[in-house]
Scaffold this motif. Structure first.
Motif, mmCIF file in Angstrom:
data_model
loop_
_atom_site.group_PDB
_atom_site.id
_atom_site.type_symbol
_atom_site.label_atom_id
_atom_site.label_comp_id
_atom_site.label_asym_id
_atom_site.label_seq_id
_atom_site.Cartn_x
_atom_site.Cartn_y
_atom_site.Cartn_z
ATOM 1 N N VAL A 1 51.604 28.714 36.282
ATOM 2 C CA VAL A 1 51.626 30.287 36.437
ATOM 3 C C VAL A 1 51.198 29.879 37.576
ATOM 4 O O VAL A 1 51.203 31.027 38.681
ATOM 5 C CB VAL A 1 51.370 30.779 35.566
ATOM 6 N N GLY A 2 49.737 29.652 37.963
ATOM 7 C CA GLY A 2 48.679 29.552 38.725
ATOM 8 C C GLY A 2 47.962 30.551 38.043
ATOM 9 O O GLY A 2 47.007 29.654 37.083
ATOM 10 N N ILE A 3 47.286 31.224 38.408
ATOM 11 C CA ILE A 3 46.438 32.875 37.748
ATOM 12 C C ILE A 3 46.781 34.001 36.945
ATOM 13 O O ILE A 3 47.445 34.795 37.904
ATOM 14 C CB ILE A 3 44.964 32.930 38.253
ATOM 15 N N HIS B 1 42.619 37.395 31.065
ATOM 16 C CA HIS B 1 43.668 35.990 30.629
ATOM 17 C C HIS B 1 43.122 35.235 32.148
ATOM 18 O O HIS B 1 42.179 33.780 32.269
ATOM 19 C CB HIS B 1 45.140 35.097 30.234
ATOM 20 N N HIS B 2 42.865 35.921 33.194
ATOM 21 C CA HIS B 2 42.332 35.232 34.560
ATOM 22 C C HIS B 2 41.376 34.987 34.593
ATOM 23 O O HIS B 2 41.491 34.270 35.473
ATOM 24 C CB HIS B 2 43.504 36.709 35.511
ATOM 25 N N VAL B 3 40.383 35.846 34.159
ATOM 26 C CA VAL B 3 38.996 35.419 34.310
ATOM 27 C C VAL B 3 38.235 34.036 33.599
ATOM 28 O O VAL B 3 38.156 33.606 33.952
ATOM 29 C CB VAL B 3 38.266 36.390 33.057
ATOM 30 N N HIS B 4 39.326 33.917 32.413
ATOM 31 C CA HIS B 4 39.451 32.876 31.796
ATOM 32 C C HIS B 4 39.599 31.995 33.104
ATOM 33 O O HIS B 4 39.502 30.836 33.222
ATOM 34 C CB HIS B 4 40.181 32.795 30.539
ATOM 35 N N VAL B 5 41.453 31.849 33.495
ATOM 36 C CA VAL B 5 41.404 30.879 33.755
ATOM 37 C C VAL B 5 40.995 30.001 35.315
ATOM 38 O O VAL B 5 40.747 29.198 35.968
ATOM 39 C CB VAL B 5 43.344 31.423 34.235
ATOM 40 N N LEU B 6 40.326 31.961 35.949
ATOM 41 C CA LEU B 6 39.581 31.350 37.371
ATOM 42 C C LEU B 6 38.253 31.046 36.989
ATOM 43 O O LEU B 6 38.129 29.906 38.020
ATOM 44 C CB LEU B 6 39.216 33.047 37.957
#
Length: 319
Positions: free
Chosen positions: A33-35, A288-293
């Motif tokens: 997916v990416g972010i 989740h986007h914070v974790h992926v970043l």
């Protein structure tokens, strides 16, 4: 027995056979997916990631070139630093190209085998980097606590053995990862909510039993990070105790300054890594986007910043 009931009768053992021999079936490709949640602004995120990757390439190649070309730098500290630079090059190159392709040109698909290879390289070389940081802490301990015996304790043969031990540990501990993943069954969901192939992110997609995978992943993370952090902590506790016994503030300051760059590198590597690990396993309320970043930056920040830290803090390299 009717024809329908006959095929129904055959379908039951066939389903069992397919499940038990799922390793023979072609594995699916994954969709990165990416972010998640930041799809509209992902192209802006490629700018800092691209800068970090460029810094990692230029900085670590420069560090390796300087150490290899200057005979006066063939010392334990710089040999360990060259190992760190080589590992950082592999680690950054295993992560950044595909992550940038996903975020910039929407190349989301990744073949199953390539995904496993990327996952193995990322985790194995992260383990190797942690091992080299422990070796550098031991080098500082010997240099400060046993300065007269430094060259005899850490001679080139010992350094070579340490480097080989770090390499072997990283490979042996992480080889079970792709083997365990090969035994999983992926039914329908093959969408990874990440910018690269990460072990636990793949495990969560499986529709078969994943207890062994989760237990082994958690055990490896706790053992590698826990033991390495403990070893570094013990080394620096002894260093601190020895430095405080040195008479004169100037001598103490000089002793502390020799460890300054290594402490900075340790903080850059372990603090985001431990936070990412905790949020992945226990931080269910973290977006989740914070974790992926954070997980992506965790793999790119140390390779980018390590050469800058040592270039600024180490006089011989700076010259």
């Amino acid at each position: 027995m009717t024809l329908v009931s006959f095929f129904s009768f055959l379908s039951k053992p066939l389903k069992i056979l397919l499940i038990n021999s799922s390793w023979r079936l072609p594995q699916p490709s994954f969709f990165l997916v990416g972010i998640p949640g930041l799809e509209e602004s992902q192209h802006w995120i490629t700018l800092p990631l691209g800068i970090f990757y460029l810094l990692a390439l230029v900085g670590n190649v420069t560090i390796l070139f300087i150490i290899l070309m200057d005979p006066s730098l063939q010392q334990p500290m710089y040999l360990f630093l060259s190992m760190l630079a080589a590992i950082d090059l592999v680690l950054a190159s295993s992560t950044a190209p595909k992550a940038l392709a996903v975020l910039l040109v929407h190349a989301h698909e990744i073949v199953y085998t390539v995904c496993l290879i990327q996952m193995f390289f990322i985790h194995a070389f992260s383990s190797m980097e942690s091992g080299v940081l422990v070796a550098m802490a031991v080098d500082h301990y010997v240099a400060i606590c046993h300065p007269l015996h430094h060259s005899t304790i850490l001679h080139p043969g010992v350094i070579g053995c340490i480097g080989m031990a770090v390499l072997v540990r990283g490979l042996l501990v992480l080889i079970p990862f792709p083997i365990l993943l090969q035994k999983l069954i992926f039914c329908q969901t093959t969408v990874i909510g990440h910018a690269y192939c990460e072990y636990m992110a793949i495990v969560k997609l499986a529709c078969s039993e994943t207890t062994v995978n989760r237990a082994y992943g958690l055990t490896v993370a706790l053992l590698v990070i826990g033991l390495d952090v403990l070893a570094i902590g013990v080394s620096y506790a002894d260093i601190l105790q020895a430095v405080l016994k040195v008479p004169g503030s100037e001598a103490r300051l000089k002793a502390f300054s020799t460890c300054g760059s290594h402490v900075c590198v340790i903080l850059v590597f372990y603090v985001p890594g431990i936070f990412s690990f905790l949020t992945h396993h226990f931080g269910h309320h973290v977006p989740h986007h914070v974790h992926v970043l954070l997980a992506t930056l965790y793999l790119l920040m140390p390779p980018a910043l390590n050469p800058l830290v040592y270039g600024v803090k180490t006089q011989q390299i700076r010259q």
